[in-house]
Design a protein around this motif. Structure first.
Motif, PDB file in Angstrom:
ATOM      1  N   ARG A  38      35.955  40.329  37.595  1.00  0.00           N
ATOM      2  CA  ARG A  38      35.958  41.569  38.366  1.00  0.00           C
ATOM      3  C   ARG A  38      37.403  42.051  38.407  1.00  0.00           C
ATOM      4  O   ARG A  38      38.283  41.340  38.880  1.00  0.00           O
ATOM      5  CB  ARG A  38      35.430  41.346  39.793  1.00  0.00           C
ATOM      6  N   GLN A  66      33.982  45.551  35.188  1.00  0.00           N
ATOM      7  CA  GLN A  66      33.479  44.348  34.538  1.00  0.00           C
ATOM      8  C   GLN A  66      33.673  44.437  33.031  1.00  0.00           C
ATOM      9  O   GLN A  66      33.887  45.520  32.481  1.00  0.00           O
ATOM     10  CB  GLN A  66      32.002  44.143  34.877  1.00  0.00           C
ATOM     11  N   SER A 119      32.067  36.738  34.277  1.00  0.00           N
ATOM     12  CA  SER A 119      32.105  36.870  35.734  1.00  0.00           C
ATOM     13  C   SER A 119      33.320  37.638  36.248  1.00  0.00           C
ATOM     14  O   SER A 119      33.518  37.746  37.461  1.00  0.00           O
ATOM     15  CB  SER A 119      32.086  35.478  36.385  1.00  0.00           C
TER      16      SER A 119
END
Length: 313
Positions: free
Chosen positions: A304, A288, A302
Motif C-alpha cells: 500500500r 496498489q 500486499s
C-alpha cells in the motif's frame, strides 16, 4: 546474490521527482536494504545526496559496495529509522527534500539462510534485523508467557489460532526449547485445522511475521519514525511510504490525515497560518501494485503506497 527490483520502483521515483530540485537536494532512504531505491535516486536525480539508513550491518556493507561509484553522494547510517532526525543532523543537514520508507523484511534478510526469517527453510530462530542487538525469535518463544505470546501472534500476525499455537509452544518448550524454524513450522501445521491449512498459503506465514515484528519492535519504531520524518522534511519535500502490513498502513493513513487537516474551526472565515495544514496528500488513498507487477514481483501483492508533501513551514 541476484539484486531484486524494488517494489513500485518507477512510481516511487515519479513521486519523489518533484522534490529533487535545488542545489544538491537531500533524500533519505530510511530502509536501505540492498540499495535498490537509493541506486535509482542517485541515477535519476543527478544532484541528489542520499542518506541511507538500515539497522542491519550486512545491508550497509552490501549497499556500500553496490553504490561505491557514487562517492560522497551517498552517506550510510547503521541505525534504526526512528533515529532519522539524528541521522540528518549528524550528516550536517537542517532538513531534507524527500524520505522513503519501504517497510517490512528485506530480500537480503529473507535470502540469507542463517537469519531465520524464512519459514520455508530450516534455520536458527533469530529474526533480528541487527543480529547483534536484542532478543531473538527463539528468546520470545522460550520466555514469553502463553498470554503474551498469543497477543503477539494475534496483534502482529492476525493469526486466528494464536491461542492454540501459543498453548502448544509453551507445552513443548518445557520439554525442549525452540531453536530452529522447522520445528516451529511443524508445530503450527499440527495446531491449525486442516481446512485452514489448505487456504492462504503457508500456515506459518502469520506467526513468522508476528515474531519478526515483535523481535524488531517494528511497529514501535514505525510510530516514532514517521512523525520524525515529517519534522525533517523541508517545504516542497515529500515523504513516500510503502507498507505491507495493515497496522503499518493504518498508522501512515492516520498520520497523513492529521498532517493535512486544518486545526481551525470549520466556520472560521480566515484560517491563521499556524492552524492551516502544513502538508497535502499526493496520493488519493493507498495505491496498489498492478496485476502485471504482482506477477513479476509477488512481494508487491500486499503493498500500500501513500505519499505526502510539505506545503508550509
Amino acid at each position: 546474490m541476484t539484486l531484486h527490483v524494488p517494489v513500485l520502483l518507477d512510481r516511487v521515483m515519479e513521486l519523489l521527482a518533484p522534490a529533487a530540485t535545488g542545489e544538491r537536494p537531500v533524500f533519505v532512504d530510511a530502509t536501505l536494504g540492498l540499495g535498490g531505491h537509493t541506486e535509482a535516486m542517485l541515477e535519476r536525480f543527478g544532484d541528489v545526496v542520499v542518506l541511507g539508513i538500515d539497522r542491519d550491518p550486512e545491508a550497509i556493507a552490501r549497499s556500500a559496495e553496490r553504490l561505491e561509484r557514487f562517492g560522497d553522494r551517498v552517506v550510510f547510517a547503521n541505525r534504526v529509522y526512528d533515529q532519522i532526525g539524528d541521522v540528518v543532523a549528524e550528516a550536517g543537514f537542517g532538513s531534507v527534500s524527500g524520505v522513503l520508507f519501504d517497510l517490512g523484511v528485506s530480500s537480503l534478510q529473507l535470502d540469507v539462510l542463517g537469519r531465520g526469517f524464512a519459514y520455508s527453510q530450516d534455520a536458527p530462530l533469530d529474526m533480528r534485523m541487527n543480529p547483534t542487538v536484542g532478543n531473538s525469535a527463539a528468546d520470545v518463544l522460550n520466555t514469553y508467557s502463553e498470554q503474551d505470546l498469543a497477543r503477539v501472534l494475534w496483534e502482529f500476525g492476525e493469526e486466528r489460532f494464536a491461542k492454540r499455537i501459543a498453548h502448544a509452544v509453551v507445552a513443548q518448550r518445557d520439554r525442549q526449547p525452540f531453536t530452529t524454524s522447522a520445528r516451529l513450522v511443524e508445530l503450527i501445521r499440527d495446531n491449525i485445522p486442516a481446512p485452514a491449512r489448505r487456504t492462504g498459503g503457508n500456515p506459518a506465514k502469520r506467526t513468522f511475521q508476528a515474531l519478526r515484528m515483535e523481535v524488531n519492535d517494528e511497529l514501535g519504531a514505525w510510530r516514532r519514525a514517521l512523525p520524525a520524518a515529517l519534522d525533517a522534511t523541508a517545504v516542497g519535500g515529500r515523504v513516500v511510504v510503502l507498507a505491507y502490513h495493515s497496522l503499518e498502513d493504518r498508522f501512515a493513513k492516520r498520520t497523513f490525515a492529521a498532517a493535512t487537516t486544518s486545526k481551525a474551526p470549520r466556520d472560521l472565515p480566515v484560517v491563521p497560518a499556524e492552524l492551516a495544514p502544513k502538508f497535502r496528500l499526493v496520493t488519493r488513498g493507498a495505491e496498489q501494485a498492478t496485476p502485471a507487477e504482482v506477477a513479476e514481483n509477488p512481494r508487491a501483492k500486499s503493498v500500500r503506497l501513500r505519499a505526502i508533501e510539505r506545503i508550509a513551514a
